[in-house]
Enzyme design. Structure first.
Site, PDB file in Angstrom:
ATOM      1  N   GLU A 115      -5.541  15.170 -47.093  1.00 13.81           N
ATOM      2  CA  GLU A 115      -4.528  14.095 -46.577  1.00 13.81           C
ATOM      3  C   GLU A 115      -3.201  14.104 -47.210  1.00 13.81           C
ATOM      4  O   GLU A 115      -2.180  14.168 -46.819  1.00 13.81           O
ATOM      5  CB  GLU A 115      -5.249  12.513 -46.505  1.00 13.81           C
ATOM      6  CG  GLU A 115      -6.427  12.550 -45.604  1.00 13.81           C
ATOM      7  CD  GLU A 115      -5.978  12.644 -44.138  1.00 13.81           C
ATOM      8  OE1 GLU A 115      -5.240  13.131 -43.708  1.00 13.81           O
ATOM      9  OE2 GLU A 115      -7.334  12.717 -43.423  1.00 13.81           O
ATOM     10  N   HIS A 124      -3.544  14.326 -33.145  1.00 14.24           N
ATOM     11  CA  HIS A 124      -2.706  15.184 -33.789  1.00 14.24           C
ATOM     12  C   HIS A 124      -3.092  16.690 -33.020  1.00 14.24           C
ATOM     13  O   HIS A 124      -2.142  17.499 -33.071  1.00 14.24           O
ATOM     14  CB  HIS A 124      -3.026  15.382 -35.239  1.00 14.24           C
ATOM     15  CG  HIS A 124      -2.570  14.006 -35.861  1.00 14.24           C
ATOM     16  ND1 HIS A 124      -2.966  13.734 -37.370  1.00 14.24           N
ATOM     17  CD2 HIS A 124      -1.934  13.145 -35.552  1.00 14.24           C
ATOM     18  CE1 HIS A 124      -2.574  12.608 -37.506  1.00 14.24           C
ATOM     19  NE2 HIS A 124      -1.960  12.081 -36.620  1.00 14.24           N
ATOM     20  N   ASP A 155      -6.948  19.202 -39.004  1.00 15.93           N
ATOM     21  CA  ASP A 155      -7.009  18.153 -38.282  1.00 15.93           C
ATOM     22  C   ASP A 155      -8.578  18.429 -37.256  1.00 15.93           C
ATOM     23  O   ASP A 155      -9.145  17.401 -37.184  1.00 15.93           O
ATOM     24  CB  ASP A 155      -5.895  17.955 -37.260  1.00 15.93           C
ATOM     25  CG  ASP A 155      -5.029  16.818 -37.857  1.00 15.93           C
ATOM     26  OD1 ASP A 155      -5.387  15.711 -38.256  1.00 15.93           O
ATOM     27  OD2 ASP A 155      -3.672  17.249 -37.953  1.00 15.93           O
ATOM     28  N   TYR A 165      -0.455  19.344 -31.423  1.00 15.67           N
ATOM     29  CA  TYR A 165      -0.407  20.739 -31.826  1.00 15.67           C
ATOM     30  C   TYR A 165      -0.298  21.482 -30.750  1.00 15.67           C
ATOM     31  O   TYR A 165       0.226  22.559 -30.599  1.00 15.67           O
ATOM     32  CB  TYR A 165      -1.434  21.327 -32.926  1.00 15.67           C
ATOM     33  CG  TYR A 165      -1.379  20.351 -34.306  1.00 15.67           C
ATOM     34  CD1 TYR A 165      -0.087  20.109 -34.967  1.00 15.67           C
ATOM     35  CD2 TYR A 165      -2.432  19.895 -34.877  1.00 15.67           C
ATOM     36  CE1 TYR A 165       0.019  19.499 -35.997  1.00 15.67           C
ATOM     37  CE2 TYR A 165      -2.502  19.399 -36.031  1.00 15.67           C
ATOM     38  CZ  TYR A 165      -1.189  19.164 -36.599  1.00 15.67           C
ATOM     39  OH  TYR A 165      -1.377  18.255 -37.799  1.00 15.67           O
ATOM     40  N   HIS A 217      -4.106   7.489 -43.644  1.00 19.35           N
ATOM     41  CA  HIS A 217      -5.293   8.122 -43.946  1.00 19.35           C
ATOM     42  C   HIS A 217      -5.303   8.140 -45.426  1.00 19.35           C
ATOM     43  O   HIS A 217      -6.477   8.066 -45.954  1.00 19.35           O
ATOM     44  CB  HIS A 217      -5.247   9.426 -43.197  1.00 19.35           C
ATOM     45  CG  HIS A 217      -5.246   9.495 -41.783  1.00 19.35           C
ATOM     46  ND1 HIS A 217      -5.139  10.609 -40.963  1.00 19.35           N
ATOM     47  CD2 HIS A 217      -5.019   8.260 -40.776  1.00 19.35           C
ATOM     48  CE1 HIS A 217      -4.869  10.221 -39.824  1.00 19.35           C
ATOM     49  NE2 HIS A 217      -4.863   8.941 -39.621  1.00 19.35           N
ATOM     50  N   GLU A 263      -6.738  11.831 -35.680  1.00 19.72           N
ATOM     51  CA  GLU A 263      -6.914  13.227 -36.113  1.00 19.72           C
ATOM     52  C   GLU A 263      -6.822  14.103 -34.611  1.00 19.72           C
ATOM     53  O   GLU A 263      -6.230  15.190 -34.483  1.00 19.72           O
ATOM     54  CB  GLU A 263      -7.947  13.595 -36.773  1.00 19.72           C
ATOM     55  CG  GLU A 263      -8.389  12.771 -38.170  1.00 19.72           C
ATOM     56  CD  GLU A 263      -7.152  13.159 -39.029  1.00 19.72           C
ATOM     57  OE1 GLU A 263      -6.154  13.962 -38.792  1.00 19.72           O
ATOM     58  OE2 GLU A 263      -7.220  12.744 -40.105  1.00 19.72           O
ATOM     59  N   GLU A 310      -0.759  10.155 -41.620  1.00 20.42           N
ATOM     60  CA  GLU A 310      -1.414  10.661 -42.706  1.00 20.42           C
ATOM     61  C   GLU A 310      -0.913   9.776 -43.954  1.00 20.42           C
ATOM     62  O   GLU A 310      -2.278   9.683 -44.784  1.00 20.42           O
ATOM     63  CB  GLU A 310      -0.911  12.184 -42.991  1.00 20.42           C
ATOM     64  CG  GLU A 310      -1.315  13.157 -41.782  1.00 20.42           C
ATOM     65  CD  GLU A 310      -2.754  13.174 -41.213  1.00 20.42           C
ATOM     66  OE1 GLU A 310      -3.670  12.797 -42.428  1.00 20.42           O
ATOM     67  OE2 GLU A 310      -3.060  14.046 -40.499  1.00 20.42           O
TER      68      GLU A 310
END
Length: 341
Positions: free
Chosen positions: A185, A123, A89, A127, A222, A120, A219
């Site tokens: 992806e 994301h 990402d 995380y 994407h 992204e 995703e």
């Protein structure tokens, strides 16, 4: 043929809507969204907006306790899978903004790429929430992308195509970068997600798996974005889709399958219930075939989906009992599938 980056200010452009191109056009760089050539991009943009979510919506309260109860092998797998996703990402956010979008000359597609870059980044924040919530190895996980030689070798290969575009922005390299995005992806991410779903299937790390579900929903859009860009280019620039290029693309997919199968074995160490080496390899082959067929290239492996239960864990498209909580949740908002485009 080398391609120039689009101008950010171009008042002398007389390009009409019908003259727009995926790349190589002459846009004014104004976002006149009352005039759309690629209707699928407008649909996708609205779907991406409808999918808006925030990491703080996901409760990670039980994951810290669950993480402490994982076996040593499960902890290693969790950390490695998370480190892989963090790298991808991070790479993709920079790649989209600095390396892909500057060459794309359709404003409606530019919007989707900017939105994807935002997702992204979102994301990456998700995380961080996961790492800080459950792991005592924060620095170790964040440094793994270059300190773990197995992961670094994989990352070197992933970044190679994007670095080549940065150094040599030809039409062929742009197209290969679009295919590389499809691999990133649609294969690397999906393979990584499956590890978290495997833990969740055993009732472990449910907050982490819920976070991954939100990420995977993004995703999907994407993947569809790059799939549709490639298919639109087949109509606009059929001359680029030479037998030589198609063979190169198939080679890229085969190499990706090989690398990801090895990585899957490295994550699971042959000790994670429900993820044998043969299942991992077949799943990755299935993903590769699926991605190839969506862009008009013949399947290579001809295998069936070996772990269909993954789809029920990742699905947002139906009202059902949420496997994370004893309640019924409706995730219809922003649902998306390949059939919609």
């Amino acid at each position: 043929m080398e391609v120039s980056r689009k101008k950010i200010y171009n008042p002398n452009s007389t390009e009409s809507v019908n003259e727009r191109k995926i790349f190589g056009g002459n846009p004014t760089s104004m976002f006149d969204l009352n005039k759309i050539k690629y209707q699928w991009a407008d649909h996708l943009w609205k779907t991406m907006l409808a999918n808006t979510w925030f990491a703080e919506e996901v409760s990670m309260n039980d994951d810290k306790r669950d993480y402490l109860k994982l076996s040593a092998e499960e902890k290693i797998g969790y950390d490695r899978a998370l480190a892989q996703l963090i790298f991808m990402d991070s790479l993709q956010a920079n790649n989209l903004i600095d390396n892909i979008n500057p060459f794309i000359t359709s404003p409606e597609i530019n919007l989707c790429l900017v939105r994807q870059a935002y997702e992204e980044a979102l994301h990456s924040h998700a995380y961080a929430v996961m790492v800080e919530s459950i792991s005592a190895n924060t620095e170790e996980i964040y440094d793994m992308w270059r300190n773990d030689m197995q992961l670094k070798s994989k990352n070197d290969y992933i970044a190679q195509v994007y670095m080549e575009l940065a150094k040599n922005p030809t039409e062929e390299n742009i197209l290969k970068a679009l295919f590389a995005n499809q691999i990133l992806e649609g294969i690397y991410f999906y393979s990584g997600f499956s590890y978290f779903y495997t833990l969740a299937r055993s009732g472990k790390m449910l907050g982490s798996a819920q976070m991954i579900r939100f990420i995977q929903r993004d995703e999907v859009t994407h993947l569809i974005l790059f799939q549709n860009m490639i298919n639109a280019l087949r109509n606009e620039r059929a001359d680029l889709f030479t037998p030589q290029l198609i063979n190169e693309v198939i080679g890229m997919f085969k190499k990706a399958v090989e690398i990801e199968a090895l990585w899957g074995d490295y994550i699971t160490q042959g000790k994670i219930l429900g993820l044998t080496s043969s299942l991992i390899e077949q799943y990755i082959q299935f993903l590769a075939d699926s991605r190839l067929s969506k862009v008009g290239i013949a399947k290579v492996y001809g295998v069936q989906h070996p772990i269909k239960w993954v789809e029920s864990f990742s699905s947002f498209n139906e009202q059902r009992s949420n496997f994370f909580e004893a309640r019924v949740s409706n995730y219809a908002k922003g649902s998306v599938s390949f059939d919609d485009f």
